[in-house]
Design a protein around this motif. Sequence first.
Motif, mmCIF file in Angstrom:
data_model
loop_
_atom_site.group_PDB
_atom_site.id
_atom_site.type_symbol
_atom_site.label_atom_id
_atom_site.label_comp_id
_atom_site.label_asym_id
_atom_site.label_seq_id
_atom_site.Cartn_x
_atom_site.Cartn_y
_atom_site.Cartn_z
ATOM 1 N N ARG A 213 -6.743 1.056 4.903
ATOM 2 C CA ARG A 213 -6.044 1.543 3.701
ATOM 3 C C ARG A 213 -5.093 2.657 4.148
ATOM 4 O O ARG A 213 -5.419 3.847 4.071
ATOM 5 C CB ARG A 213 -7.076 2.061 2.687
ATOM 6 N N TYR A 214 -3.910 2.256 4.591
ATOM 7 C CA TYR A 214 -2.972 3.244 5.138
ATOM 8 C C TYR A 214 -2.534 4.264 4.090
ATOM 9 O O TYR A 214 -2.203 5.392 4.421
ATOM 10 C CB TYR A 214 -1.752 2.532 5.729
ATOM 11 N N ASN A 215 -2.531 3.841 2.829
ATOM 12 C CA ASN A 215 -2.143 4.804 1.779
ATOM 13 C C ASN A 215 -3.160 5.931 1.656
ATOM 14 O O ASN A 215 -2.797 7.089 1.442
ATOM 15 C CB ASN A 215 -1.937 4.095 0.431
ATOM 16 N N VAL A 216 -4.444 5.596 1.843
ATOM 17 C CA VAL A 216 -5.480 6.631 1.795
ATOM 18 C C VAL A 216 -5.362 7.518 3.034
ATOM 19 O O VAL A 216 -5.394 8.751 2.953
ATOM 20 C CB VAL A 216 -6.881 5.987 1.725
ATOM 21 N N MET B 270 -2.814 8.142 4.846
ATOM 22 C CA MET B 270 -1.578 8.922 4.974
ATOM 23 C C MET B 270 -1.329 9.870 3.802
ATOM 24 O O MET B 270 -0.324 10.570 3.785
ATOM 25 C CB MET B 270 -0.355 7.980 5.086
ATOM 26 N N GLU B 271 -2.219 9.846 2.797
ATOM 27 C CA GLU B 271 -1.915 10.632 1.594
ATOM 28 C C GLU B 271 -1.775 12.113 1.927
ATOM 29 O O GLU B 271 -2.571 12.686 2.674
ATOM 30 C CB GLU B 271 -2.998 10.445 0.542
ATOM 31 N N LYS B 272 -0.756 12.707 1.335
ATOM 32 C CA LYS B 272 -0.480 14.130 1.578
ATOM 33 C C LYS B 272 -1.615 14.980 1.013
ATOM 34 O O LYS B 272 -2.193 14.671 -0.022
ATOM 35 C CB LYS B 272 0.830 14.531 0.891
ATOM 36 N N ALA B 273 -1.896 16.067 1.707
ATOM 37 C CA ALA B 273 -2.978 16.945 1.267
ATOM 38 C C ALA B 273 -2.621 17.662 -0.028
ATOM 39 O O ALA B 273 -3.467 17.912 -0.888
ATOM 40 C CB ALA B 273 -3.283 17.961 2.358
ATOM 41 N N LEU C 140 -9.798 -4.049 7.780
ATOM 42 C CA LEU C 140 -8.555 -3.652 7.109
ATOM 43 C C LEU C 140 -8.401 -2.138 7.188
ATOM 44 O O LEU C 140 -9.356 -1.418 7.482
ATOM 45 C CB LEU C 140 -8.545 -4.117 5.645
ATOM 46 N N ARG D 75 -9.396 -4.227 0.071
ATOM 47 C CA ARG D 75 -8.037 -3.971 0.544
ATOM 48 C C ARG D 75 -7.232 -3.202 -0.494
ATOM 49 O O ARG D 75 -6.323 -2.455 -0.183
ATOM 50 C CB ARG D 75 -7.344 -5.308 0.860
ATOM 51 N N LEU E 272 0.814 -1.213 0.000
ATOM 52 C CA LEU E 272 0.000 0.000 0.000
ATOM 53 C C LEU E 272 0.847 1.263 0.000
ATOM 54 O O LEU E 272 0.456 2.283 -0.570
ATOM 55 C CB LEU E 272 -0.928 0.010 1.221
ATOM 56 N N LEU E 273 1.986 1.215 0.673
ATOM 57 C CA LEU E 273 2.769 2.442 0.827
ATOM 58 C C LEU E 273 3.904 2.560 -0.180
ATOM 59 O O LEU E 273 4.650 3.538 -0.157
ATOM 60 C CB LEU E 273 3.319 2.532 2.260
ATOM 61 N N GLN F 86 -11.831 2.379 -1.037
ATOM 62 C CA GLN F 86 -11.273 3.733 -1.014
ATOM 63 C C GLN F 86 -9.999 3.746 -1.835
ATOM 64 O O GLN F 86 -9.169 2.859 -1.707
ATOM 65 C CB GLN F 86 -10.952 4.139 0.421
ATOM 66 N N MET F 87 -9.872 4.763 -2.670
ATOM 67 C CA MET F 87 -8.649 4.890 -3.460
ATOM 68 C C MET F 87 -7.984 6.226 -3.165
ATOM 69 O O MET F 87 -8.666 7.205 -2.848
ATOM 70 C CB MET F 87 -8.965 4.776 -4.949
ATOM 71 N N THR F 88 -6.679 6.256 -3.280
ATOM 72 C CA THR F 88 -5.968 7.518 -3.074
ATOM 73 C C THR F 88 -6.223 8.427 -4.275
ATOM 74 O O THR F 88 -6.606 7.966 -5.356
ATOM 75 C CB THR F 88 -4.455 7.302 -2.954
ATOM 76 N N ARG F 89 -5.949 9.698 -4.068
ATOM 77 C CA ARG F 89 -6.079 10.634 -5.184
ATOM 78 C C ARG F 89 -5.128 10.219 -6.308
ATOM 79 O O ARG F 89 -5.449 10.292 -7.487
ATOM 80 C CB ARG F 89 -5.739 12.043 -4.672
ATOM 81 N N GLY G 53 7.236 10.627 -1.292
ATOM 82 C CA GLY G 53 6.044 9.815 -1.584
ATOM 83 C C GLY G 53 4.935 10.598 -2.258
ATOM 84 O O GLY G 53 3.773 10.187 -2.243
ATOM 85 N N LYS H 291 5.791 3.339 -3.639
ATOM 86 C CA LYS H 291 5.558 4.488 -4.520
ATOM 87 C C LYS H 291 6.072 4.235 -5.938
ATOM 88 O O LYS H 291 6.642 5.112 -6.564
ATOM 89 C CB LYS H 291 6.295 5.715 -3.945
#
Lengths: 460, 256
Positions: B14-17, B19-22, B12, A363, A233-234, A412-415, B90, A236
């Motif tokens: 979603r640590y990426n969500v 922790m995502e930078k603003a 679970l 996940r 997940l982390l 949930q997805m990151t930007r 990151g 890059k």
Amino acid sequence: MTVNRYTKMAYASADDMIFGKSPNPVKAGLDLEIGAGYTTPEVNYAPRPEAGETKEKLVKEYERITRDIMERMVQVGFPAVVLETEHVQQMTNNPTWGGEVANAQKAIMEDYHDEYGIKCALRHTPGDIREDRDYMQLRGEKYNTLMESFEEVASNGADLLSIETMGGKEVFDRAILRNDVPGMLFAIGCLGTMDMEYIWQDIAGIAKKNNVVAAGDTDCAQANTAMFIAGGLLDKNLAHTLAIIARAISAPRSLAAYEAGAVGPGKDCGYENTIVKSIAGVPIAQEGKTSTCAHSDVMGNLVMQCCDLWSNESVEYHGEFGGTTVQCWSESLAYDCALMNVSLQTGQSKNLRDMMVLSDKYRDPQGYILAYDNAYKIGEAIVKDSDDIYLRAKNAAVECVNLLENADPKLQMTRFEKNALADASKALAGLTDDSDKFLSDSLEQYKKEVKVFRPENYGL
Amino acid sequence: MTSLDVDPSEILERYNVKMEKAMTPDDAAAELYPKDDLIRPIAEAIYEGEEDDTVEGLQKAIDAGKDPIALIDDALMVGMGVVTKLYDEGIIFLPNVMMSADAMLDGIDFCKSQAKEAPVSKGKIVCHVAEGDVHDIGKSIVSALLRANGFDVVDLGRDVPVDEVIEAVKKEKPMMVTGTALMTTTMYAFKAVNDRLLEAGIKIPYQCGGGAVNQDFVSTYELGVYGEEAADAPKMAEAILAGADLGKLKEQFHQH
């Protein structure tokens, strides 16, 4: 052999898909039937590197591995097992080495079968040696050596024939590191499929001649490269939304083996196999939580959902507290299979399947798409244009993007993942529906951009 | 599906969500660009990975009197500095770095073609894939990241015989060698390279990583320093420039 395209789904609905059962089960080896109502562990292993020094040492190493696994299976009371030997390069480059290893392994398995009645089969997977230092050499002299290797293992005890072919990889390696979705389509969907059709017709011929099973392939070289670069997940290194688009594109590519004569079970590391199973109805091997000895996994439970063989990917042979590695991992696999088989027998299998799916569906975008309900939709998109290798691969990518763009909010997805998805969507929307144009444009582009790309490898 | 359903937040994270930078990558980059009107478009083009815009920006700067060789450090490296900073934090991902590296290399070639003298490199590094191994995507990433950070890379390619690595090191006299391998069966070539380097009296850091390679294995030979990530390569090269010896490198990069 000829190529027969799949024009419809193997199942009436996604809900019919389940582990341990396939519409087209496969009989193999010593009394084993794969996909016939029960799951079976498939144990994978690698010899210690020093064992590769001579043929004699290598054969001895595989004898130890085989005996260890068979012994553990009977000691704990498991009814069936498959062993997979993925060749170290010496075994494929020297075809008689592979043959001797297969012969030695099968003799031990036959002894256990005779003594205890344990059902078992041996899969051999020669390495794709079709390249030299500078270029891929998919159709040259090395092709002949590879076919000799298949012939040797098939005539010396291997029951299931597989390979992890690399067609398209030279273009894919560049495309994936540059978010180049059309490049991924060309590499996996077009070049990969062309190579699959070429090689699997010959492998199927060898299998038929030797009365063994042409099992299947995996897009390890490309879709798994994307999955591994994407990582956790982390990490890059690559958006997971792009990694799953590569995976969706890989499904029609891996399907090509079955269109060219293979019958399953597909290879364990083909995470695209649920999609393939939805179309071809062939049994499949999968790996997940039990392959953490080889790599981490963001969908370790989910991928068990429709498996027929359950694998550990690979583990180096050495000692652990609980026995040798192959004994420890085979036992874990076999207990997982026992649980799945109990659920099949007690009518609880769909509940167990859905619990495994829900463990990982949200996940990561990769698990979301590979969950059998969505995998089935990708399958439907593929068969819609089954006769056109470009369009069906494009359909798979487009459907994958659509499913993610309209995903359940629980995912949930990151930007960053969403942006990568939006870019991919835009790139796909800009693509032609004219296969000839796409192929000729891509050919020109990648001849310029990828110095090691040789169209003649694909008959182009 | 059956009627089973879950609330994923209970099972679970979603640590990426989380922790995502603003800040968006473009906003973050905008804060880092140089102010000079001639330099800024070049740095922006590097960040965007636009080869043509990079060369166009360089041409304008040269036409305005800037020295082409000085532009490598003052513009291209500055742009790449923005990219590597955002990658380390990151905020952007590897493909962005690779596309920026492509633009950077085109820019360097253009600067060289416009200059009379050759640029001074930060240091030379020999990269190779282990003998018997044709999997080279890891080496391609390592070599691109090193070049993008201003190091001169001698890329020997894949499946490189041990003899060839030794010959290249003797000839090029690099500050570091990198070796990548996907398979456990081929990584043993690293040990052979190590032994042959020592026999020849050459004691330079030998950064090894990739696929099944792990720290335990790399620690078994004297010159070996384990690189867990491709992005460790430029960091290791910078550490060497800053005076780190083998012991210090192992202390810094051996995390397990």
